[in-house]
Scaffold this active site. Structure first.
Site, PDB file in Angstrom:
ATOM      1  N   LYS A  12       5.515  -2.773   7.996  1.00  0.00           N
ATOM      2  CA  LYS A  12       6.515  -1.682   7.563  1.00  0.00           C
ATOM      3  C   LYS A  12       8.013  -2.810   7.479  1.00  0.00           C
ATOM      4  O   LYS A  12       8.694  -2.993   8.352  1.00  0.00           O
ATOM      5  CB  LYS A  12       6.714  -0.553   8.633  1.00  0.00           C
TER       6      LYS A  12
ATOM      7  N   ASP B 105      10.963  14.900  13.398  1.00  0.00           N
ATOM      8  CA  ASP B 105      10.561  14.995  12.137  1.00  0.00           C
ATOM      9  C   ASP B 105       9.107  15.008  11.951  1.00  0.00           C
ATOM     10  O   ASP B 105       8.481  14.259  11.516  1.00  0.00           O
ATOM     11  CB  ASP B 105      10.906  13.446  11.376  1.00  0.00           C
TER      12      ASP B 105
ATOM     13  N   ILE C 266       0.876  -1.185  -0.007  1.00  0.00           N
ATOM     14  CA  ILE C 266       0.018   0.103   0.014  1.00  0.00           C
ATOM     15  C   ILE C 266       0.916   1.232  -0.048  1.00  0.00           C
ATOM     16  O   ILE C 266       0.363   2.237  -0.201  1.00  0.00           O
ATOM     17  CB  ILE C 266      -0.969  -0.138   1.021  1.00  0.00           C
TER      18      ILE C 266
ATOM     19  N   GLN D 286       5.297   2.954  -0.230  1.00  0.00           N
ATOM     20  CA  GLN D 286       6.808   2.948  -0.284  1.00  0.00           C
ATOM     21  C   GLN D 286       7.504   4.285   0.188  1.00  0.00           C
ATOM     22  O   GLN D 286       6.739   5.480  -0.335  1.00  0.00           O
ATOM     23  CB  GLN D 286       7.179   2.900  -1.941  1.00  0.00           C
ATOM     24  N   GLY D 287       8.125   3.999   1.087  1.00  0.00           N
ATOM     25  CA  GLY D 287       8.783   5.231   1.806  1.00  0.00           C
ATOM     26  C   GLY D 287      10.324   5.254   1.948  1.00  0.00           C
ATOM     27  O   GLY D 287      10.931   4.128   1.279  1.00  0.00           O
TER      28      GLY D 287
ATOM     29  N   PHE E  42      12.023   4.431   4.568  1.00  0.00           N
ATOM     30  CA  PHE E  42      12.473   3.231   5.260  1.00  0.00           C
ATOM     31  C   PHE E  42      12.518   1.920   4.392  1.00  0.00           C
ATOM     32  O   PHE E  42      12.991   0.952   4.425  1.00  0.00           O
ATOM     33  CB  PHE E  42      11.367   3.312   6.499  1.00  0.00           C
TER      34      PHE E  42
END
Length: 433
Positions: free
Chosen positions: A156, A254, A134, A136-137, A139
């Site tokens: 994750k 962050d 779902i 993509q980051g 990490f």
């Protein structure tokens, strides 16, 4: 997992609005009517000082000094509210998942951390099926999965990288942070897995996207100012909890709109703790933590960027940028805008001091009296948060208190406007009859 050395809790008390406000060396917002004169005099110097240092916020540190400037990508799907105390038994926490799990033994007084097995992860993600992916980051990939008891989670999975040390530090930081915290406005942690080159974090899934997506209207509806105020207060509560109400307070590092998850009821959950760091121990005389710069361009505290000295006030600065983002709808940096408007906070603060705050209001929002009042007060708070020197910024608890007052007045004025509108409509209808 190496446990950090325990420190004395110097911030006692439970979080609540009945606490006595901490008095600062300047006046917070007060009353409804802020005249142009009052903004032009005591605040003018501060505004111009804020504007003068904005450029430095967007220049990475010198790479020759081995400092890193990292932009963490958004983690697009995670938690729902967690109202239960982590004081509950670990047995109860494990049994609620409906899958077989093991518990990592407590180390030096640390709470037990739930560890999933690779077989369990493969089972719930169908071997990381592309159809379950779902997001993509920075990490790695995020998968939506369902545990055997029906609980929907976000899995994750860290990407494989040659920079294993960098990813490993972020992974350990996020696991340690999530295992220590429990708050209504923080992502809820289910467990993790670390096995050979696999690093996985499991959190509760929420389907309503990020704050940035809502400001961009990606979900098909406009986020009204009342909801934006609620979200700002939720985020303020979460950061206050991290700064003041856990045994070893934390700095998030962050805070940004893409790290704020929105529930179906339009409330906020702060996520992504890969950059979090333990706050300085003021009882030991520490005033800051010396560390490499990490965060996201547009949200970075210029003092931290210049000195590499991290404090809780660095989160306050990022929160100030977030407040401007909430009321303008713009991203912190807008490369397609003309030069004087590209850095949103600089532009908004300049318009505010010129007495033209209404010109920065998100054009998707109505210019009502209630919206105009709230806009002025939110920008006034943002100005305090964006002060160039950290000692001139409020703490997050004070930010939450000010936002509560703004919301109270906003609701009262909105209700008054609604009653006036209803009365006018009834008179108009009677006249036509």
């Amino acid at each position: 997992m190496k446990s950090p050395a325990p420190t004395t809790n110097r911030r006692n008390g439970s979080f609540g609005h009945r606490s006595t406000p901490e008095h600062l060396g300047y006046s917070p917002t007060s009353g409804h009517n802020s005249s142009k004169v009052s903004r032009r005099n005591p605040m003018a110097a501060t505004v111009m000082s804020v504007i003068g240092i904005f450029t430095a916020c967007f220049t990475p540190p010198d790479t020759n000094n081995s400092k890193s400037f990292v932009d963490s990508e958004e983690f697009k799907s995670s938690s729902v509210a967690s109202e239960a105390s982590r004081s509950g038994s670990h047995k109860a926490r494990g049994s609620s998942r409906g899958v077989s799990i093991t518990l990592h033994n407590s180390i030096q007084g640390e709470p037990a951390i739930v560890k999933f097995t690779m077989e369990e992860i493969f089972q719930v993600t169908r071997n990381f099926s592309p159809s379950f992916k779902i997001g993509q980051g920075g990490f790695g990939a995020v998968y939506k999965a369902k545990l055997l008891n029906g609980t929907v989670v976000a899995v994750k999975r860290a990407k494989k990288s040659v920079n294993e040390k960098h990813l490993g530090v972020e992974f350990q930081s996020e696991v340690q942070t999530l295992s220590r915290v429990e708050h209504l406005n923080l992502v809820k942690f289910y467990g993790y897995l670390e096995q050979e080159d696999e690093r996985i974090i499991v959190v509760e899934y929420v389907p309503n996207g990020t704050l940035r997506e809502h400001l961009d209207c990606n979900h098909g509806s406009i986020l009204d100012l009342a909801s934006r105020l609620d979200i700002a207060i939720d985020v303020a509560h979460a950061i206050t909890y991290l700064h003041m109400y856990i045994d070893r307070p934390l700095i998030h590092r962050d805070i940004k709109s893409s790290n704020i998850l929105i529930t179906e009821k339009l409330r906020a959950k702060v996520t992504d703790f890969g950059f979090s760091r333990q706050a300085p121990d003021i009882d030991s005389g520490m005033t800051h933590v010396s560390t490499q710069v990490k965060g996201t361009a547009g949200y970075l505290d210029p003092e931290y960027l210049r000195t590499y000295q991290l404090t809780e006030k660095s989160d306050v600065y990022s929160f100030g940028v977030l407040l401007v983002e909430l009321v303008t709808g713009r991203r912190p940096i807008e490369p397609k805008f003309e030069l004087k408007e590209r850095i949103t906070a600089k532009w908004a603060m300049q318009r505010f001091i010129e007495g033209e705050a209404i010109s920065v209001l998100d054009p998707k929002l109505d210019q009502t009296a209630a919206n105009s009042l709230a806009l002025e007060k939110i920008l006034e708070l943002a100005l305090q948060c964006l002060a160039p020197q950290r000692q001139n910024r409020p703490n997050m608890k004070r930010c939450a208190e000010i936002l509560w007052t703004i919301r109270k007045h906003y609701r009262e004025l909105s209700a008054s406007e609604f009653r006036s509108f209803s009365t006018s409509s009834q008179r108009s209808a009677s006249t036509k009859e």
